[in-house]
Design a protein around this motif. Structure first.
Motif, PDB file in Angstrom:
ATOM      1  N   ALA A  21       0.834  -1.202   0.000  1.00 34.50           N
ATOM      2  CA  ALA A  21       0.000   0.000   0.000  1.00 34.50           C
ATOM      3  C   ALA A  21       0.875   1.261   0.000  1.00 34.50           C
ATOM      4  N   ALA A  22       1.968   1.255   0.750  1.00 31.91           N
ATOM      5  CA  ALA A  22       2.862   2.416   0.778  1.00 31.91           C
ATOM      6  C   ALA A  22       3.513   2.639  -0.585  1.00 31.91           C
ATOM      7  N   LEU A  23       3.943   1.575  -1.239  1.00 29.73           N
ATOM      8  CA  LEU A  23       4.541   1.710  -2.569  1.00 29.73           C
ATOM      9  C   LEU A  23       3.539   2.227  -3.594  1.00 29.73           C
ATOM     10  N   VAL A  24       2.315   1.752  -3.533  1.00 28.93           N
ATOM     11  CA  VAL A  24       1.276   2.229  -4.448  1.00 28.93           C
ATOM     12  C   VAL A  24       0.987   3.700  -4.193  1.00 28.93           C
ATOM     13  N   TYR A  25       0.925   4.093  -2.930  1.00 26.34           N
ATOM     14  CA  TYR A  25       0.661   5.488  -2.578  1.00 26.34           C
ATOM     15  C   TYR A  25       1.773   6.408  -3.089  1.00 26.34           C
ATOM     16  N   ILE A  26       3.035   6.028  -2.883  1.00 30.35           N
ATOM     17  CA  ILE A  26       4.166   6.850  -3.331  1.00 30.35           C
ATOM     18  C   ILE A  26       4.190   6.938  -4.854  1.00 30.35           C
ATOM     19  N   HIS A  27       3.812   5.846  -5.521  1.00 26.69           N
ATOM     20  CA  HIS A  27       3.784   5.877  -6.989  1.00 26.69           C
ATOM     21  C   HIS A  27       2.627   6.745  -7.501  1.00 26.69           C
TER      22      HIS A  27
END
Length: 70
Positions: free
Chosen positions: A20-26
């Motif tokens: 979820a953090a990686l998707v948010y940053i992307h």
């Protein structure tokens, strides 16, 4: 609950939060990931030097006008 099940749940939660953090940053990159330290957007195409006709990197041009030598 036995320890094996607790560890699987813990690993699943950590993996889900990491994804979820990686998707948010992307999806919503912070401003610092879009521009250089001088405020020039990444992937800015070079400009043409009017005297020589050669391409000139915008970062180099900004550093020149700021008086920095690199």
């Amino acid at each position: 609950m036995n320890g094996s099940l607790q560890m699987r749940i813990f690993v699943g939660i950590v993996a889900l939060l990491s994804f979820a953090a990686l998707v948010y940053i992307h999806a919503f990159p912070p401003h610092s990931m879009r521009v250089s330290r001088d405020g020039v957007p990444y992937f800015t195409p070079p400009t043409v030097n009017p005297e020589t006709g050669q391409p000139l990197e915008i970062d180099r041009l900004v550093r020149h006008f700021k008086g920095e030598k690199r």
